[in-house]
Design an enzyme around this catalytic site. Structure first.
Site, short mmCIF file in Angstrom:
data_model
loop_
_atom_site.label_atom_id
_atom_site.label_comp_id
_atom_site.label_asym_id
_atom_site.label_seq_id
_atom_site.Cartn_x
_atom_site.Cartn_y
_atom_site.Cartn_z
N ILE B 98 0.84 -1.20 0.00
CA ILE B 98 0.00 0.00 0.00
C ILE B 98 0.87 1.24 0.00
CG2 ILE B 98 -1.85 1.23 1.23
CD1 ILE B 98 -2.25 -1.51 2.80
N CYS B 99 0.58 2.14 -0.91
CA CYS B 99 1.34 3.40 -0.96
C CYS B 99 0.62 4.43 -0.11
CB CYS B 99 1.46 3.87 -2.41
SG CYS B 99 2.38 5.40 -2.57
N LEU B 100 1.00 4.49 1.15
CA LEU B 100 0.33 5.41 2.08
C LEU B 100 1.40 5.93 3.04
CD1 LEU B 100 -2.36 6.59 3.19
CD2 LEU B 100 -2.54 4.54 4.63
#
Ligand SMILES: [Zn+2]
Ligand SMILES: [Zn+2]
Ligand SMILES: [Zn+2]
Ligand SMILES: [Zn+2]
Ligand SMILES: [Zn+2]
Ligand SMILES: [Zn+2]
Ligand SMILES: [Zn+2]
EC number: 2.3.2.23
Lengths: 608, 161
Positions: B98-100
């Site tokens: 997840i790109c967070l």
């Protein structure tokens, strides 16, 4: 004496009898005063020039304390202008890359916005007023007085703060912009709080980041060819440069460089010298372009040149391999052969140096070629081979001087750490009286560097500028032989005073000689560097000074008898514009001795 | 997350254990809506069910998050990934990464599993298209040897989605 010609002529006239580099002769005839011995430039303009040139340093070397003082100065300045704490001033300055004026401008344009951006609260909030508080990280409950907060009042226990700060410091320089752990907050955590809560080691790391940021963020950061982050313009880290591939987190020294004042060469306090402009090691007298061309060339040819770097060559007489383990070029084969020869040209040493009046031709490519060192049978093949062979010639001399320099650096260190003490003991001299030895070695190191670069200079000096080439090679030859004399004196003759039982009677004479050689050599090289930097502008393009070697020596002394001794170039420089004994004709433009049958000069393509 | 890298993980520190136990209690008392934590005796790895919020393109769908805690949690961020199949989302790779930002650079020890979950759900809810990140194939290929998303140098997509 207003013109340089006058000066040189006058010098020639005054000193016909002592050769520029014949230190011994001078010693013998003089009463040994080093001042007498040292060449003093007669041209007053010139010498003033030299002095100002040397004293005009356009950079300052800063150590850690110097950097810190400047940083503190700026912080105090901002704190008093904005009436804020030093901690807050430091946060602001860091955010605006330590630019005092930027902080000023931004602050007075929109203080509220600046405060929000950097996390400086106008009104610090205390911890919540309760007996017990819950830590926002470990969720444990603690009495009020064991909790800490940034200016925002968000409470965290001391242990969690410590973990938070330590993690951040060990993550890198981002710790300088530490904020309150509360995700919705963003209040800055100042240096005071970090310092009071961090462990000793972390505190030291933080302190270095803090200092480093002042140096680095302050300026434009550029990436160098060898992947170092280096600071351009005013500050420059030295340690990253000399630590093979590893960017150190340590502030060693920084250099405050004022652009536009004189040369680019900078010598750090650690004695490392480099060029401010291209960041290669110092390379006067050649310019940055030549250096980069030369370095490219070297890497392109590196495979071909590998054999040259091998520090072993067969003795020209007995063919046993000889290891070069000394800095100077004078090699003596091991017994029983004991043949003395020159490392550069493999010629007999008796053809070099003093015995031939200082004539030194092994720097000349043409000479080496004509003497058959590069045995060329077939003209055609020679032409094809020529470019590599020519390069090899220069590269070998460049590389040899480079390794001689490395050796000299090591010797210098050895001298300072061991030998001086021993010598002081053996010769009953206080160490303070032995500075001349260190100076000699420093001079050798510097001269090897200059000499090395003269070979790159020579390589790129256009072939058709014969007069210049000739003059250049003469100067370079003198430089080689002069330095050789100094190097040999500092390296070999010194040994004789180290390995003795008691004080040597002639130690004082040795001192005079070495100090004298050092000063003469220094002079010569300084003039050499300037002459080359001027592009040898003294020399007219076409043979205007066909006997340049004879009439224009650098620095001092005469060139007594040199004309008659120059062997390699004799046929070219005989001065005869017509056909000589062997039936060659000498080119009118470049003096090259062409075969009788040629109608066009082989060198410069001019018609006969 | 492969088994091998999970087993090489160091056991939780005392601080981490205490904190996780507190989080677990808090979760049970006050679970974030849309999430279900299937409690096991493994405190170091949580598997959480995520339910797509009503009125979003993920409504009615169910996904699984796997949260692994490092030794020095919460000073270090946990590793959070979607188990297969990961929702189709411009910031979620097909391998579940997840790109967070809060999972990496912007992590703060004052954040919790619960606050992470809320951020992820809001990320899902604000998406209007079901698609993979542009660089999905390249990225997933690079991660083939079980590389953790925490080893990735994230270049965060714009945070509007
Ligand atoms: Zn706060
Ligand atoms: Zn705490
Ligand atoms: Zn230094
Ligand atoms: Zn340069
Ligand atoms: Zn021999
Ligand atoms: Zn030689
Ligand atoms: Zn010619």
């Amino acid at each position: 004496m207003d013109s340089e010609d006058d000066m040189h002529d006058a010098n020639d006239a005054e000193s016909v009898d002592d050769d520029f580099y014949s230190g011994e002769t001078a010693m013998d005839s003089d009463d040994g005063d080093a001042a007498d011995y040292e060449f003093i430039d007669n041209d007053s303009d010139d010498s003033n020039d030299l002095v100002s040139h040397r004293s005009q340093q356009n950079y300052t070397i800063l150590n850690e304390t110097d950097i810190q003082l400047r940083q503190e100065d700026d912080i105090t300045k901002i704190a008093s202008i904005l009436s804020i704490s030093n901690v807050a001033a430091a946060i602001l300055l860091r955010h605006y890359n330590w630019s005092v004026s930027k902080v000023n401008d931004e602050w007075f344009a929109d203080e509220e916005k600046v405060r929000r951006v950097v996390g400086l609260l106008e009104e610090p909030r205390p911890l919540p007023n309760a007996k017990e508080l819950t830590c926002g990280i470990c969720f444990e409950v603690y009495p009020n007085d064991s909790m800490r907060s940034a200016a925002c009042g968000h409470p965290f226990c001391v242990t969690c703060w410590q973990g938070y700060i330590s993690t951040s410091i060990n993550d890198g320089p981002g710790c300088l912009t530490l904020r309150c752990p509360d995700p919705s907050c963003g209040a800055a955590v100042g240096k005071d709080m970090v310092v009071s809560l961090a462990s000793h080691d972390d505190r030291e790391k933080y302190r270095r980041y803090f200092l480093r940021s002042f140096v680095e963020d302050n300026r434009k950061v550029i990436v160098l060819s060898f992947n170092f982050l280096i600071i351009d313009l005013r500050f420059f880290f030295i340690s990253p440069l000399i630590q093979n591939g590893v960017l150190l987190l340590v502030v060693d020294y920084a250099v405050d460089f004022i652009v536009g004042g004189g040369t680019f060469d900078v010598t750090c306090r650690c004695s490392y010298s480099f060029c401010w402009n291209c960041t290669e090691e110092a390379h006067r007298p050649v310019d940055c372009d030549t250096v980069s061309k030369w370095i490219m060339k070297n890497s392109a040819e590196s495979e071909n040149m590998n054999w040259i770097l091998a520090n072993s060559k067969p003795c020209p007489k007995c063919k046993r391999p000889i290891e070069k383990n000394q800095g100077c070029m004078h090699i003596t084969c091991t017994p029983p052969c004991k043949f003395e020869f020159c490392w550069l040209c493999l010629g007999a040493w008796s053809d070099h140096g003093e015995r031939t009046g200082g004539f030194y031709a092994c720097n000349r490519y043409e000479a080496a070629k004509q003497e058959g060192v590069y045995d060329d049978t077939e003209k055609r093949r020679e032409m094809a081979k020529n470019s590599l062979e020519r390069y090899t010639h220069y590269y070998e001399r460049w590389a040899t001087n480079q390794s001689s320099r490395q050796k000299a650096l090591a010797d210098l260190q050895q001298m300072q750490s061991v030998h001086l003490e021993k010598l002081s003991d053996k010769q009953c001299q206080p160490e303070s009286q032995l500075k001349f030895i260190t100076e000699a070695w420093l001079q050798i190191v510097e001269c090897r560097r200059v000499l090395k670069w003269t070979y790159a200079y020579g390589y790129y000096l256009p072939e058709h500028e014969h007069a210049k080439r000739q003059f250049f090679e003469y100067l370079q030859g003198e430089a080689e032989s002069g330095l050789e004399r100094l190097h040999q004196c500092a390296e070999k003759e010194l040994q004789g005073y180290l390995n003795v039982e008691g004080p040597s009677k002639d130690f004082n004479e040795f001192r005079m000689k070495l100090a004298g050689l050092t000063s003469v050599t220094r002079n010569y090289f300084e003039n050499l560097v300037r002459a080359l930097e001027n592009g040898l502008s003294d020399v007219d393009a076409h043979g205007g000074t066909s006997r340049t070697g004879g009439s224009r020596s650098l620095g001092a002394g005469s060139s007594k008898g040199r004309t008659s001794r120059s062997k390699g170039t004799a046929s070219r420089s005989s001065g005869s514009r017509n056909i000589d004994d062997s039936g060659h004709w000498s080119c009118e433009y470049c003096t090259f001795a062409n075969a009788k049958s040629a109608t066009v000069c082989q060198m410069c393509q001019q018609r006969r | 997350m492969t088994g091998s890298s999970a087993s090489s993980r160091k056991v939780l520190s005392k601080i981490a254990t205490n904190r996780l136990q507190k989080e677990l209690v808090e979760w049970q008392v006050n679970p974030p809506s849309g999430f279900l934590h299937k409690v096991t005796d493994n405190l170091q790895r949580w598997v959480i069910e995520v339910y797509g919020a009503q009125g979003t393109i993920y409504a009615g769908e169910k996904y699984q998050l796997q949260v692994d805690f490092p030794e020095h949690y919460p000073m270090e961020a946990p590793q959070v990934i979607f188990l297969h199949p990961a929702p189709l989302h411009p910031h979620i790779y097909s391998n579940g990464h997840i790109c967070l930002d809060i999972l990496y650079d912007s992590w703060s020890p004052a954040m919790t599993v619960s606050s992470i979950c809320i951020s992820i759900l809001s990320m899902l809810s604000s998406s209007t298209v079901k698609e993979r990140p542009e660089d999905n194939d390249r990225y997933v290929k690079n991660c083939r040897n079980g590389r953790s998303p925490k080893e990735t140098r994230w270049w965060f997509h714009d945070d509007k989605v």
